[in-house]
Design an enzyme around this catalytic site. Sequence first.
Site, PDB file in Angstrom:
ATOM      1  CD  GLU A 197      -3.039   3.413  -5.380  1.00 30.25           C
ATOM      2  OE1 GLU A 197      -4.045   2.758  -5.569  1.00 30.25           O
ATOM      3  OE2 GLU A 197      -1.826   2.602  -4.832  1.00 30.25           O
ATOM      4  CG  HIS A 204      -3.368  -0.536  -6.902  1.00 28.84           C
ATOM      5  ND1 HIS A 204      -3.851   0.117  -5.876  1.00 28.84           N
ATOM      6  CD2 HIS A 204      -3.139  -1.907  -6.584  1.00 28.84           C
ATOM      7  CE1 HIS A 204      -4.072  -0.696  -4.970  1.00 28.84           C
ATOM      8  NE2 HIS A 204      -3.809  -1.911  -5.315  1.00 28.84           N
ATOM      9  NE  ARG A 263      -4.321  -1.011   0.135  1.00 31.41           N
ATOM     10  CZ  ARG A 263      -4.626  -2.161  -0.693  1.00 31.41           C
ATOM     11  NH1 ARG A 263      -3.641  -2.370  -1.551  1.00 31.41           N
ATOM     12  NH2 ARG A 263      -5.671  -2.862  -0.754  1.00 31.41           N
TER      13      ARG A 263
HETATM   14  C1  DGY Z   1      -5.825  -5.797  -3.019  1.00 31.65           C
HETATM   15  O1  DGY Z   1      -6.959  -6.723  -3.110  1.00 31.65           O
HETATM   16  O2  DGY Z   1      -5.960  -5.379  -1.825  1.00 31.65           O
HETATM   17  C2  DGY Z   1      -5.423  -5.067  -4.190  1.00 31.65           C
HETATM   18  O3  DGY Z   1      -4.577  -3.890  -3.788  1.00 31.65           O
HETATM   19  C3  DGY Z   1      -5.961  -4.960  -5.447  1.00 31.65           C
HETATM   20  O4  DGY Z   1      -5.855  -6.095  -5.871  1.00 31.65           O
END
Ligand code: DGY
Length: 324
Positions: free
Chosen positions: A272, A290, A243
Amino acid sequence: MSKPKVIVTRRWPEAVEKKISELFDATLNTEDTPLSVADLQDAMRTTDAVLCTVTDRMTAEVLSVDGRRAKILGNFGVGFNNIDIEAAKAEGLVVTNTPEVLTDCTADIAMTLLLSVARRTGEGERHLRGGEWTGWRPTHMMGAKVTGKKLGIIGMGRIAQAVAKKAYSGFDMKIAYYDPYLPDPDSVNKAFDAESCGSIEAVLADSDFVSLHCPATLETRHLMNAERFKAMQPYAFLINTARGDVVDEAALVAALKAGTIAGAGLDVYEREPEVTRELLEMENVVLLPHLGSAALETREGMGFKVVANVEAFFSGKEPPNRVA
Ligand code: DGY
């Protein structure tokens, strides 16, 4: 008996939307337009289940709306830092996520970033497409070798272990990691001949690559800050598929500019879809939008997991991937 009313906040893979429309009284977002706070509040008021995703900010303001009808949030995503879990618990809302199905795909993207940034493939492609390539020569675009190098991992959950497996068995990499919450370190140490480190700094000290795999929590916010970049080697690369909040993006830019670290491969960002402008201008940074789980089979798998969770909930059973 009437079918439960559900709303899907964004476009989902076709096969999943078809299934949802068969099982539920469903509202789909065919335009794929992000929902505003008011739209999300309306969804909480008018449906039994909100099938949201990682970009929907399910804040206390949204969850505690007056006249709420929704009882469950089926999040499309393994990460659920978009949801205020404490507020959801206080409201007695059930929350589910989509683990496992995206583990390998996300690990593949981590390896893609690692290889791309070390071997300068983004830069090389831009160079070639820009008509700048004059031909092979012994010193042209030399990067860093990957095979046999040391991979440091912060957070050793499912995705991290899949990265370790690919790096160890496919690229003969040495694995070191930090994870104070790992339930069975011995089996991980054995599987990848890995070194379990007592601190993040111990991982950073001599890793050639550092890959982040911890969730976004108050504890991990800006875990990679100016001090931690200084603890890395000038030849080391940072990889982030976890993240954006885990990295202080301004400190990362400063570390890259100063040559404190050699480069970075990023799939996630602090704000983002905004990306810090300086990163866009750096050749030693590989930037993806992402894409961790963005493979058709995986996204279908995530969608069907949400369906299974919501179906279980409405049949009075415990949803298999309940997080609140
Ligand atoms: C998640 O699933 O947390 C991702 O960031 C998106 O695939």
